[in-house]
Design a protein around this motif. Structure first.
Motif, short mmCIF file in Angstrom:
data_model
loop_
_atom_site.label_atom_id
_atom_site.label_comp_id
_atom_site.label_asym_id
_atom_site.label_seq_id
_atom_site.Cartn_x
_atom_site.Cartn_y
_atom_site.Cartn_z
N GLU A 143 12.33 -27.63 8.12
CA GLU A 143 12.08 -29.04 7.82
C GLU A 143 13.10 -29.48 6.76
O GLU A 143 12.81 -29.51 5.57
CB GLU A 143 10.66 -29.24 7.31
CG GLU A 143 9.61 -28.71 8.28
CD GLU A 143 8.27 -28.48 7.60
OE1 GLU A 143 8.15 -28.79 6.41
OE2 GLU A 143 7.36 -27.99 8.27
N GLY A 144 14.30 -29.77 7.17
CA GLY A 144 15.34 -30.13 6.22
C GLY A 144 15.70 -28.94 5.35
O GLY A 144 15.98 -27.85 5.84
N ASN A 145 15.64 -29.14 4.04
CA ASN A 145 15.97 -28.07 3.10
C ASN A 145 14.73 -27.39 2.53
O ASN A 145 14.81 -26.67 1.55
CB ASN A 145 16.83 -28.63 1.95
CG ASN A 145 18.19 -29.09 2.43
OD1 ASN A 145 18.79 -28.46 3.30
ND2 ASN A 145 18.67 -30.20 1.88
N ALA A 146 13.57 -27.65 3.13
CA ALA A 146 12.33 -27.07 2.61
C ALA A 146 12.30 -25.57 2.86
O ALA A 146 12.64 -25.09 3.94
CB ALA A 146 11.12 -27.74 3.28
N ASN A 147 11.89 -24.84 1.84
CA ASN A 147 11.78 -23.38 1.93
C ASN A 147 10.40 -22.92 1.48
O ASN A 147 9.65 -23.68 0.85
CB ASN A 147 12.83 -22.71 1.03
CG ASN A 147 14.25 -23.01 1.46
OD1 ASN A 147 14.54 -23.07 2.65
ND2 ASN A 147 15.14 -23.19 0.50
N TYR A 148 10.08 -21.68 1.81
CA TYR A 148 8.90 -21.05 1.22
C TYR A 148 9.24 -19.59 0.98
O TYR A 148 10.19 -19.05 1.54
CB TYR A 148 7.67 -21.19 2.14
CG TYR A 148 7.61 -20.19 3.28
CD1 TYR A 148 6.88 -19.01 3.16
CD2 TYR A 148 8.29 -20.43 4.46
CE1 TYR A 148 6.83 -18.10 4.21
CE2 TYR A 148 8.24 -19.52 5.50
CZ TYR A 148 7.50 -18.36 5.37
OH TYR A 148 7.46 -17.45 6.39
N SER A 149 8.46 -18.95 0.11
CA SER A 149 8.77 -17.58 -0.28
C SER A 149 7.53 -16.69 -0.20
O SER A 149 6.42 -17.12 -0.52
CB SER A 149 9.31 -17.52 -1.71
OG SER A 149 10.58 -18.09 -1.78
N ALA A 150 7.77 -15.46 0.24
CA ALA A 150 6.77 -14.39 0.14
C ALA A 150 7.14 -13.58 -1.10
O ALA A 150 8.26 -13.10 -1.22
CB ALA A 150 6.82 -13.51 1.38
N ILE A 151 6.20 -13.46 -2.02
CA ILE A 151 6.49 -12.87 -3.32
C ILE A 151 5.82 -11.50 -3.45
O ILE A 151 4.61 -11.36 -3.26
CB ILE A 151 6.01 -13.80 -4.45
CG1 ILE A 151 6.76 -15.14 -4.34
CG2 ILE A 151 6.24 -13.17 -5.82
CD1 ILE A 151 6.20 -16.23 -5.22
N PHE A 152 6.65 -10.50 -3.76
CA PHE A 152 6.18 -9.13 -3.96
C PHE A 152 6.20 -8.82 -5.46
O PHE A 152 7.11 -9.24 -6.17
CB PHE A 152 7.09 -8.13 -3.24
CG PHE A 152 6.95 -8.17 -1.74
CD1 PHE A 152 6.33 -7.12 -1.07
CD2 PHE A 152 7.45 -9.24 -1.01
CE1 PHE A 152 6.20 -7.15 0.31
CE2 PHE A 152 7.32 -9.27 0.37
CZ PHE A 152 6.69 -8.22 1.04
N ARG A 153 5.18 -8.08 -5.91
CA ARG A 153 5.12 -7.69 -7.32
C ARG A 153 5.06 -6.17 -7.43
O ARG A 153 4.45 -5.49 -6.61
CB ARG A 153 3.92 -8.34 -8.00
CG ARG A 153 4.03 -9.87 -8.01
CD ARG A 153 3.16 -10.54 -9.05
NE ARG A 153 3.47 -11.98 -9.08
CZ ARG A 153 2.66 -12.91 -8.62
NH1 ARG A 153 1.49 -12.58 -8.11
NH2 ARG A 153 3.01 -14.18 -8.68
N ARG A 154 5.72 -5.69 -8.48
CA ARG A 154 5.81 -4.25 -8.70
C ARG A 154 4.48 -3.70 -9.21
O ARG A 154 3.82 -4.29 -10.07
CB ARG A 154 6.91 -3.95 -9.72
CG ARG A 154 7.20 -2.47 -9.90
CD ARG A 154 8.03 -2.22 -11.15
NE ARG A 154 9.33 -2.87 -11.12
CZ ARG A 154 10.42 -2.32 -10.62
NH1 ARG A 154 10.37 -1.11 -10.09
NH2 ARG A 154 11.56 -2.97 -10.65
N GLU A 155 4.10 -2.55 -8.66
CA GLU A 155 2.97 -1.79 -9.17
C GLU A 155 3.47 -0.37 -9.41
O GLU A 155 3.65 0.39 -8.45
CB GLU A 155 1.80 -1.79 -8.18
CG GLU A 155 1.15 -3.16 -8.02
CD GLU A 155 -0.13 -3.11 -7.19
OE1 GLU A 155 -0.54 -1.99 -6.81
OE2 GLU A 155 -0.70 -4.18 -6.93
N GLY A 156 3.70 -0.01 -10.66
CA GLY A 156 4.30 1.29 -10.94
C GLY A 156 5.81 1.18 -10.86
O GLY A 156 6.39 0.11 -10.96
N LEU A 157 6.46 2.31 -10.64
CA LEU A 157 7.92 2.33 -10.66
C LEU A 157 8.54 1.87 -9.35
O LEU A 157 9.47 1.06 -9.33
CB LEU A 157 8.41 3.74 -11.00
CG LEU A 157 9.92 3.92 -11.14
CD1 LEU A 157 10.45 3.06 -12.27
CD2 LEU A 157 10.26 5.39 -11.38
#
Length: 203
Positions: free
Chosen positions: A177-191
């Motif tokens: 949709e034009g320049n619209a973006n979305y993100s899947a965000i991962f977070r660190r757990e441990g090393l």
């Protein structure tokens, strides 16, 4: 002729130092690459509906909370944009009451697969995650327009991935949709452990 022990030790020391340096560099490389590996493993598991593996790579309580906030915000924006269209506003209000079912639908292996194939929720009543594109996880983005086939899955969209901080990694997709973006965000757990923990539907 026998080589003195002192000379033998001097000869082996550079080899040991080199070996240690190689091991350290390899370990750091693996730590750096760990979120890319996690994204790839999760996408393959979600597309294959491998629930056990998906559970290892997704923080579902955190993902549900994120989806609830993001879908609610998306519907609020729709209400504001469609303030002059009564039918659209009524539809958005109905959608608000269905946030729970929509979140339930996307906080699943099917939903994770859709999110990682560039197919986020649109916030429509009764919406279900779209099926992965035909051809498996390596399918190229399709060029055909699916507008005439409302039940067809949208084409898979390739994402760009990268660190946002030491403990946060994101895969960003264009919504189409034009320049619209979305993100899947991962977070660190441990090393080296990373889990999908949030979605940002309005990058």
């Amino acid at each position: 002729m026998r080589v003195p022990k002192r000379i033998q030790g001097s000869a082996t020391r550079p080899l040991l130092i080199t070996l240690v340096v190689v091991i350290v560099i390899a370990a750091l490389g693996f730590v750096y690459a760990s979120p890319y590996i996690a994204v790839n493993n999760l996408k393959r598991a979600a597309d294959a509906r491998d629930v056990q593996t998906v559970n290892q790579y997704v923080d579902f309580p955190a993902l549900r909370d994120s989806l609830k906030q993001q879908v609610g915000a998306m519907l609020t924006r729709r209400l504001e944009a469609d303030a002059g269209n009564k039918m659209a506003t009524i539809g958005a209000v109905i959608g608000v009451t269905l946030i729970g079912p929509l979140v339930d639908a996307y906080a699943t292996p099917d939903g994770v697969s859709a999110l990682l194939n560039g197919m986020p929720p649109r916030g429509t009543p009764g919406e279900q995650p779209a099926a992965p594109p035909a051809g498996g996880t390596d399918a190229a983005p399709a060029a055909a327009d699916n507008g005439s086939q409302p039940n067809a899955a949208p084409p898979e969209r390739k994402g760009t991935a990268g660190y946002r901080s030491l403990n946060e990694f994101a895969v960003t997709y264009q919504r189409g949709e034009g320049n619209a973006n979305y993100s899947a965000i991962f977070r660190r757990e441990g090393l080296i452990t990373w889990k999908l923990a949030a979605i940002n539907l309005n990058e």
